[in-house]
Design a protein around this motif. Sequence first.
Motif, PDB file in Angstrom:
ATOM      1  N   LEU A  77      -3.472  -1.217  -9.693  1.00  0.00           N
ATOM      2  CA  LEU A  77      -2.581  -2.290  -9.236  1.00  0.00           C
ATOM      3  C   LEU A  77      -1.144  -1.811  -9.047  1.00  0.00           C
ATOM      4  N   ILE A  96     -12.354  -1.287  -4.520  1.00  0.00           N
ATOM      5  CA  ILE A  96     -12.555  -1.816  -5.868  1.00  0.00           C
ATOM      6  C   ILE A  96     -13.642  -2.889  -5.857  1.00  0.00           C
ATOM      7  N   ASP A 100      -7.549 -11.233 -13.008  1.00  0.00           N
ATOM      8  CA  ASP A 100      -7.674  -9.872 -12.481  1.00  0.00           C
ATOM      9  C   ASP A 100      -8.039  -9.917 -11.003  1.00  0.00           C
ATOM     10  N   THR A 133     -14.992  -6.093  -7.090  1.00  0.00           N
ATOM     11  CA  THR A 133     -14.376  -7.252  -7.727  1.00  0.00           C
ATOM     12  C   THR A 133     -15.384  -8.211  -8.350  1.00  0.00           C
ATOM     13  N   TRP A 162      -5.698  -8.405  -7.903  1.00  0.00           N
ATOM     14  CA  TRP A 162      -6.207  -7.530  -6.837  1.00  0.00           C
ATOM     15  C   TRP A 162      -5.978  -8.160  -5.462  1.00  0.00           C
ATOM     16  N   LEU A 166      -7.023  -0.208  -2.998  1.00  0.00           N
ATOM     17  CA  LEU A 166      -7.511  -1.540  -3.345  1.00  0.00           C
ATOM     18  C   LEU A 166      -8.841  -1.902  -2.700  1.00  0.00           C
ATOM     19  N   ARG A 204      -3.396  -6.860  -2.069  1.00  0.00           N
ATOM     20  CA  ARG A 204      -4.215  -6.446  -0.925  1.00  0.00           C
ATOM     21  C   ARG A 204      -3.962  -7.347   0.276  1.00  0.00           C
ATOM     22  N   PHE A 227      -8.804   0.158 -12.846  1.00  0.00           N
ATOM     23  CA  PHE A 227      -8.246  -1.037 -12.220  1.00  0.00           C
ATOM     24  C   PHE A 227      -6.811  -1.304 -12.668  1.00  0.00           C
TER      25      PHE A 227
END
Length: 866
Positions: free
Chosen positions: A388, A410, A419, A412, A423, A407, A427, A384
């Motif tokens: 980014l 991922i 964090d 989440t 993200w 992205l 995105r 992660f």
Amino acid sequence: MVFAWPTVNRDDELRTVVSTLRSRRGPWGAVLTGDAGVGKTTLARAAVGAFAGERRWAAGTESARAVPLGAFAHLVGVSSPMDAASVLRAAREHLVADSADIVIGVDDAHLLDRLSATFVHQLAVNRIAPLVVTVRTGEPVPDAITALWKDNLLTRVELPPFTRAEAVSLVETVLGGPLEESSANRIFVMSEGNPLFLRHVVEGALEAGTLREVAGVWQLRGETVINPHLSTLIESRIDHLDPELRHVLELLAFQEPLSLEVLSKLSAPETVEAAENAGLVRVRRRDDSGLTVKLAHPLYGEVVRAGTGILAARRLRGEMARQIADHPPAHVSDRIRLAALALDSDSPPEAELLISAARDALTLGELVLGERLARGAMAMGAGFAAALPLAHSLAWQGRGTEAEAVLGPIDTSSLGEFDLLLWCLPRSANLFWMLGRPDEAASVMASVRARLTHPAAVNLLDALEAMFAVYAAQPAAATASIYEVIDSPVALPLAKAWAGASGALATAYLGRFDEVPSFAERGLAAAAESETGLLRFTIGLGQVYTQTMSGELTAAEELARHYVDFAEMQQPGRSLGGVLLGRVLFVKGALAAAETEFRQAAAVLEGTGYSWAFLSAAFLCQSLAALGRAADAREELVRAERLFGANTEVFRSDLELTRAWVAASESDTRRAIAHARAGADAAAGSELLAQEAVCLYLATRFGDATTAPRLAELAERVPSALIRAAAAHARALADGDGAALDTIAGKVEEAGALLSAADAAAQAAAAHASAGNRRAELASTANAKRLADLCGATTPALAVVAKPLPLTEREREVASMVALGLSNKEIADRLVVSVRTVEGHIYRSCTKLNVADRAALADAVRVGSR
């Protein structure tokens, strides 16, 4: 694809050399010195060729170097053994036996054997014949040859590499089209202006497909390609070096510049000194941090790298990385370079160092390097944290689909608030701008907002949503949220950077110019602390727009050039800066220069998803239309309309302005005014008062005499010198006041807006004509034509004074469309009148001009426009 390379004339140097050949006093001939490939031989042959008498040519070579008088063996006949003095005397007599009127050219005299060098020296001392001699800089030269210029026997002419302008001009001539500026800079840096290197660099890139034409602009992308000819040429210089000297080149090939301290620990100090003396490296002082060393020519590094194996390259990088790490660099650029060096070495760094360096690279706008560092960290399993900066770099390079692929997958569910935001922000921005999927972006943000509790986290999301609102043409509603974020004591730098950028753009278009500087200052400061290197250009858009509207065109151009320089030729930053600069140049009437900036930007930004791609295409279209290139403008309009979407709605008025310019270039003044008014309505609907005034001003310049009341209101509400001038212009046009229009033209010209001044002067001429003031009409006409010539412009107002045809405005409009090749039906459709009405206008125009038919009318209009 085959490209012809012209012989580049060095006229000044040629004249100098030829004049020495004709001299009967003083030096009789010339020695041409310079690096390999600068064109010494070409110039020498041209000079010898210009001589009227007999010509003799000799050349030094490595193979003939061991043979006494070897370079002249084909010219002199010495068949029997004899002492050196007798040989030289016999050779001299044989050389001039056939003719007393000869010129002698000697190429590569640094390769002559001792006896040949002595022979050349004697020819000069005894003034047997004029000489043209070439010597390569940096090579050991026989004393007899050095004495040619030291003893003033021949004039020394140093042949420098091409300047950047000369090199770019040559390449553009060969390619048949313009070079993107950053690509031109890269080609020049690689070749350093050496004509031979330049040719091989370009041909190698063409063969590899890394130099290609995009939207009419040649762009160089990817790695440098060294073709076999260039590689052989450079290898001849470095292949026979001592291993110690070559090691210095190998180190610098993989990392330059290196500090002298570090290099001297990796290679003996005396070896570094020998490399400098041999012209292989250059030593320079870097500020107060000591001496640095770099290769004497960039292509040395390319050839060395190409000839170095993978394992050897990893070992060399490791040597340097370990040595540099013992003296940790303080400068952020040096830290980034250290991480990049270690990444591909036999001592790879920790993933955390790569991630930190990747973030720093993005902050400085080094997008490609940021991507490479982030990918390196991803390969080490950083996950992660590396995803980014990787996604940021991909999105900012316009590779939105790849960024979404990083992205989107991922998970989440286990991410904490910040964090999650780190993200969500890239995105959502990628979905909104790069992929044009605003609904998905809104959905992602809504799902994240439900999980936020910390005020700083909420600030971040508010800042991005406000930016989306600005681009969706809701800037007035967004400003309250923007102020809350930028004034928040807990807002993170990233949030403040977003707020500063959206605030600067929104308040500029709203006409709240006094608020722009604060947003810009705070936004730029925040951008410097966060991974938002390209956001500063959005801030620049608001700043430059504000200064332009304030009539501060000189300051606006200086600021735009600052943004261009900040990009340091890195894309897409250079193109974003080019859009800012081009817009100022357009307002100033430097249309050709503006077109160049917009064309290069449009080519780079094509397909990236940036909102700037629309702006570059729209502004390029306007420039082409103002230059009178209607067909090109129409073609560019299609692209601008394709690039416009929900993520560029704030620029709808710019789209209508673009359509207005195209209509004007096609002599459809009525439609041009309608589009300008439509732009004003769109801007007013979003409370974009400054932009509304811009649209109404253009309608005024196109001949709309009804804009004065609204422009007067806007001049009261918006503090802008440009809008005040527009209001005065509109009132004078409505009143038919030629004197007032003349005054406005003078004031606007003094402010630097030559294109607007040209329109005012042209309309002044028309007003004077209507009032029967012939003297004033002629003066205003002359002024309008002068300004039009400075701009290279064609506008509806200028078309009237440029075409002294005895036609009414509507007759002239119809006749111009006839000249463009439109049918009566097409003209009727454009003007929203009947075909019969069009026929009537054509009949009356033919009668007035005493021409027989439509074809003759078209010819008369074309002649009148010249």
